[in-house]
Scaffold this motif. Structure first.
Motif, short mmCIF file in Angstrom:
data_model
loop_
_atom_site.label_atom_id
_atom_site.label_comp_id
_atom_site.label_asym_id
_atom_site.label_seq_id
_atom_site.Cartn_x
_atom_site.Cartn_y
_atom_site.Cartn_z
N PHE A 207 0.83 -1.21 0.00
CA PHE A 207 0.00 0.00 0.00
C PHE A 207 0.86 1.26 0.00
O PHE A 207 2.03 1.25 0.40
CB PHE A 207 -0.91 0.02 1.23
CG PHE A 207 -1.65 -1.26 1.45
CD1 PHE A 207 -2.53 -1.75 0.50
CD2 PHE A 207 -1.47 -2.00 2.61
CE1 PHE A 207 -3.20 -2.93 0.69
CE2 PHE A 207 -2.14 -3.19 2.82
CZ PHE A 207 -3.02 -3.65 1.86
N GLN A 208 0.23 2.38 -0.41
CA GLN A 208 0.95 3.65 -0.44
C GLN A 208 1.43 4.01 0.96
O GLN A 208 0.66 4.07 1.91
CB GLN A 208 0.08 4.78 -0.98
CG GLN A 208 0.86 6.08 -1.11
CD GLN A 208 -0.03 7.30 -1.11
OE1 GLN A 208 -1.14 7.27 -1.61
NE2 GLN A 208 0.46 8.40 -0.53
N ASP A 219 -2.26 5.39 2.58
CA ASP A 219 -3.50 5.12 1.85
C ASP A 219 -3.68 3.61 1.72
O ASP A 219 -2.90 2.94 1.03
CB ASP A 219 -3.45 5.76 0.47
CG ASP A 219 -4.78 5.71 -0.26
OD1 ASP A 219 -5.58 4.81 0.03
OD2 ASP A 219 -5.02 6.57 -1.13
N PHE A 221 -6.05 2.01 0.27
CA PHE A 221 -6.85 1.59 -0.88
C PHE A 221 -6.10 1.64 -2.21
O PHE A 221 -6.69 1.41 -3.26
CB PHE A 221 -8.12 2.45 -0.97
CG PHE A 221 -9.11 2.17 0.14
CD1 PHE A 221 -10.03 1.14 0.02
CD2 PHE A 221 -9.09 2.90 1.31
CE1 PHE A 221 -10.93 0.86 1.03
CE2 PHE A 221 -9.99 2.63 2.33
CZ PHE A 221 -10.91 1.61 2.20
N HIS A 222 -4.78 1.94 -2.15
CA HIS A 222 -4.02 2.02 -3.40
C HIS A 222 -2.61 1.47 -3.21
O HIS A 222 -2.05 1.50 -2.11
CB HIS A 222 -3.94 3.47 -3.89
CG HIS A 222 -5.27 4.03 -4.29
ND1 HIS A 222 -5.94 3.64 -5.42
CD2 HIS A 222 -6.07 4.93 -3.66
CE1 HIS A 222 -7.09 4.29 -5.49
NE2 HIS A 222 -7.19 5.07 -4.43
N VAL A 223 -2.05 0.98 -4.32
CA VAL A 223 -0.69 0.47 -4.36
C VAL A 223 0.29 1.63 -4.29
O VAL A 223 0.04 2.71 -4.83
CB VAL A 223 -0.47 -0.36 -5.64
CG1 VAL A 223 1.00 -0.68 -5.86
CG2 VAL A 223 -1.30 -1.64 -5.59
N ASP A 224 1.41 1.42 -3.63
CA ASP A 224 2.44 2.45 -3.53
C ASP A 224 3.01 2.76 -4.92
O ASP A 224 3.35 1.82 -5.67
CB ASP A 224 3.55 2.00 -2.60
CG ASP A 224 4.52 3.10 -2.31
OD1 ASP A 224 4.31 3.83 -1.33
OD2 ASP A 224 5.51 3.25 -3.07
N THR A 229 1.15 0.38 -10.00
CA THR A 229 -0.21 0.90 -9.99
C THR A 229 -1.19 -0.17 -9.52
O THR A 229 -0.85 -1.36 -9.43
CB THR A 229 -0.62 1.35 -11.40
OG1 THR A 229 -0.67 0.18 -12.25
CG2 THR A 229 0.37 2.34 -11.98
N ASP A 230 -2.41 0.27 -9.25
CA ASP A 230 -3.46 -0.68 -8.90
C ASP A 230 -3.68 -1.67 -10.05
O ASP A 230 -3.93 -2.86 -9.82
CB ASP A 230 -4.77 0.06 -8.61
CG ASP A 230 -4.70 0.91 -7.35
OD1 ASP A 230 -3.66 0.87 -6.66
OD2 ASP A 230 -5.68 1.62 -7.06
N GLU A 231 -3.56 -1.18 -11.27
CA GLU A 231 -3.75 -2.05 -12.44
C GLU A 231 -2.65 -3.12 -12.51
O GLU A 231 -2.92 -4.28 -12.87
CB GLU A 231 -3.75 -1.22 -13.72
CG GLU A 231 -4.97 -0.33 -13.89
CD GLU A 231 -4.97 0.88 -12.96
OE1 GLU A 231 -6.08 1.41 -12.68
OE2 GLU A 231 -3.87 1.29 -12.52
N TRP A 327 -9.93 -5.39 -0.86
CA TRP A 327 -8.84 -6.08 -1.56
C TRP A 327 -9.23 -7.50 -1.94
O TRP A 327 -8.68 -8.06 -2.90
CB TRP A 327 -7.57 -6.04 -0.73
CG TRP A 327 -7.00 -4.66 -0.70
CD1 TRP A 327 -7.34 -3.64 0.15
CD2 TRP A 327 -6.05 -4.11 -1.61
NE1 TRP A 327 -6.64 -2.49 -0.17
CE2 TRP A 327 -5.84 -2.75 -1.23
CE3 TRP A 327 -5.33 -4.63 -2.68
CZ2 TRP A 327 -4.94 -1.93 -1.92
CZ3 TRP A 327 -4.44 -3.80 -3.35
CH2 TRP A 327 -4.25 -2.47 -2.98
#
Length: 582
Positions: A207-208, A219, A221-224, A229-231, A327
């Motif tokens: 995570f970020q 954060d 809810f998102h990848v660092d 990226t989340d994708e 997730w």
């Protein structure tokens, strides 16, 4: 008879349901004291008066330095059970029930020819409730886990740049990396991981966050951005699943970053913040301390950048239950490893489990609890914990050579008795991780000792977890050393082939339901012999002594699956053999 040594604990690891029709009961006695232990059991609600009892002999299944442990499994068993024991020594016997010794069966209170009292005198298991049977997901019981510290692993196929970077991130923060590992780098090396024999990835936080280790999360809810990226992450989970593999991620909910938006809100608005109750021991006004200043709030391990969350707060529980569900649903992860789990409110974990299991009933939950974790493993919080005590016992025997083979097997017997059988089968066993020195480093670089320990890791009950690079002989005692970059350029085909061979033996011949038993533990010769038995019996012989050990008496009659260091059945130091006995 040494009565002071006898012990039984109802509704515990000494009395538990394995399934709706299978129940296991254990009893402790002084070592070598009893000639026979018999279990009597019946239906505590049966219409017969008095209760009709059946009996089975209990087997001496485990021993340690002081005690023998007897075990009996009833199958099929009544749903409502009452039971007691008969203990025999030297031709004499006593009855044991209600935590007391008796010369006779319980006194029965009769009225008009019917028993009106007596059933409550026995040990009881009121009812085998389906909801209370502790059971980890079947896929996890069969897993072999490869633990990746993302920053240190790869940024391409068999490649890691080894260079850090800093990127501007959402919420006005900066994200750092140290060695440059990425999500795409993990995906491009799935062939390598799967060919070794691993079936499940466990990733440290993605995570970020601010620091390279990503345990200071901003954060959830998102990848660092340093990792991708989340994708990218969704592409990774899909690639993992397309191979029939699984993926577990690291959840850090005991603490957060001091730039986590709710904490930032508290810094800005003080006790009027809607999040003022989300954190521990706040002193208003809340400030981010300068170097050397004590923080005005509780934090993780006295690290000011990681304020501690008040996980008993309903809002905190709801927020992170949503994180757990998110997730699972969006990225299809197969479970969570849960950081600093023993410092988190237990109702938090119950809420989290409920949310995750509604999203995926087969998701696994693994707590980071370094000590005895019985309180967390009753079916309402975790399925498993990281088994650091397993590592400690392996460290003392294989790496530091502090303990004898007898003591090692006693400790491992106690590991089997710590929890109900099916909970023991789900423990995440490890030799090292991102938090401790590399096992090969503890071995002083002696690869032979590491091999012996790895063999035990993979042959023992539980789910083996291997930290990235162990198969490439990564060593290191300090943090920057044991989290070093994956040495992709180094050729360690011998070690990688050994890992493949051992994991193939485990896959082909050992099942999670197989029992464990010690056969021999030599204090002087440091020879360990144990078996896993079920549909097959696999015998493992490991020698850690200086002088060659005569292992022939343990090797007769078996099909040799693996052998190292044997000369006419004399095992040299760090030699081992694996045999299929039946």
């Amino acid at each position: 008879m040494n009565r002071s040594a006898v012990a039984h604990i109802p509704a515990s690891q000494y009395a538990f349901a394995r399934s709706e029709d299978t129940f296991t009961i254990r009893l402790r006695a002084a070592k070598g004291d009893l000639d026979l232990c018999t279990l009597f059991y019946g239906d505590r609600a049966c219409p017969d008066s008095p209760v009709s009892f059946a009996s089975i002999p209990m087997q001496r299944r485990y021993s340690d330095e002081l005690f023998d442990f007897y075990e009996g499994t009833i199958q099929p068993c009544p749903r409502r059970i009452c039971y007691f024991f008969r203990l025999e020594k030297g031709g004499e016997y006593v009855w044991y029930y209600a935590d007391e010794f008796h010369e006779d069966m319980p006194d029965l209170v009769m009225e008009d020819g019917f028993v009106v009292e007596g059933r409550s005198e026995y040990y009881q298991y009121p009812y085998i409730l389906r909801s209370e049977i502790v059971r980890a997901p079947e896929w996890f019981l069969n897993a072999v886990v490869y633990n990746i510290f993302p920053d240190s692993f790869a940024d391409g196929k068999a490649r890691l740049c080894g260079m850090g970077k800093e990127l501007k991130a959402p919420h006005g923060t900066v994200s750092k990396s140290r060695l440059g590992g990425t999500i795409k780098g993990i995906m491009e090396n799935l062939d390598y991981i799967q060919e070794l024999g691993f079936t499940c990835l466990y990733l440290n936080p993605v995570f970020q966050a601010g620091e390279y280790h990503k345990y200071d999360i901003v954060d959830y809810f998102h990848v660092d951005p340093c990792m991708g990226t989340d994708e990218d992450f969704l592409e990774l989970t899909e690639a993992v699943h397309n191979r029939g593999m699984r993926i577990i991620i690291d959840g850090v909910f005991n603490h957060c970053s001091w730039y986590f938006p709710p904490f930032d809100d508290v810094v800005k608005y003080g006790n009027t913040s809607a999040y003022a109750d989300w954190f521990y021991d706040l002193c208003f006004p809340v400030k981010r301390p300068q170097e050397g200043e004590a923080p005005g709030y509780a934090c993780f391990a006295y690290e000011p950048k990681m304020p501690k969350l008040n996980t008993a707060h309903p809002g905190v529980q709801e927020y992170f239950a949503e994180v757990g569900r998110y997730w699972i649903e969006k990225f299809h992860v197969d479970g969570w490893r849960l950081d600093v789990a023993n410092e988190v409110d237990k109702d938090f974990w119950r809420s989290f489990r409920s949310a995750v299991r509604k999203a995926n009933p087969e998701a696994v939950l693994i707590g980071e609890v370094w000590e005895n974790a019985a309180d967390w493993l009753k079916g309402d919080m975790f399925d498993s914990v990281m088994n650091y005590d397993f590592r400690k016992h392996c460290r003392d025997f294989f790496a530091l050579e502090k303990t004898g083979a007898d003591d090692f097997l006693w400790r491992m017997a106690d590991m089997q008795l710590r929890y109900p059988f099916q909970v023991t089968a789900a423990q995440l066993n490890l030799l090292d991780s991102h938090d401790v020195a590399r096992f090969l480093g503890l071995c002083g670089g002696d690869y032979d000792r590491w091999q012996a320990a790895f063999l035990y890791l993979c042959m023992a009950p539980g789910v083996p977890s291997v930290f990235y690079g162990d198969e490439k002989k990564v060593t290191g005692i300090r943090e920057t050393e044991y989290r070093q970059g994956m040495p992709w350029d180094e050729n360690h085909a011998d070690s990688e082939d050994f890992v493949k061979t051992v994991l193939r033996i485990r896959r082909d011949w050992i099942a999670p339901a197989d029992e464990w038993r010690a056969v021999y533990g030599g204090h002087d010769d440091r020879l360990v012999v144990f078996e896993r038995y079920g549909a097959h019996t696999v015998r493992v012989i490991i020698h850690m002594g200086e002088a060659p050990a005569d292992a022939e008496r343990f090797m007769n009659g078996g099909q040799l699956l693996l052998l190292k260091g044997s000369v006419s059945h004399m095992l040299e130091k760090n030699g081992f053999a694996v045999l299929l006995m039946a």
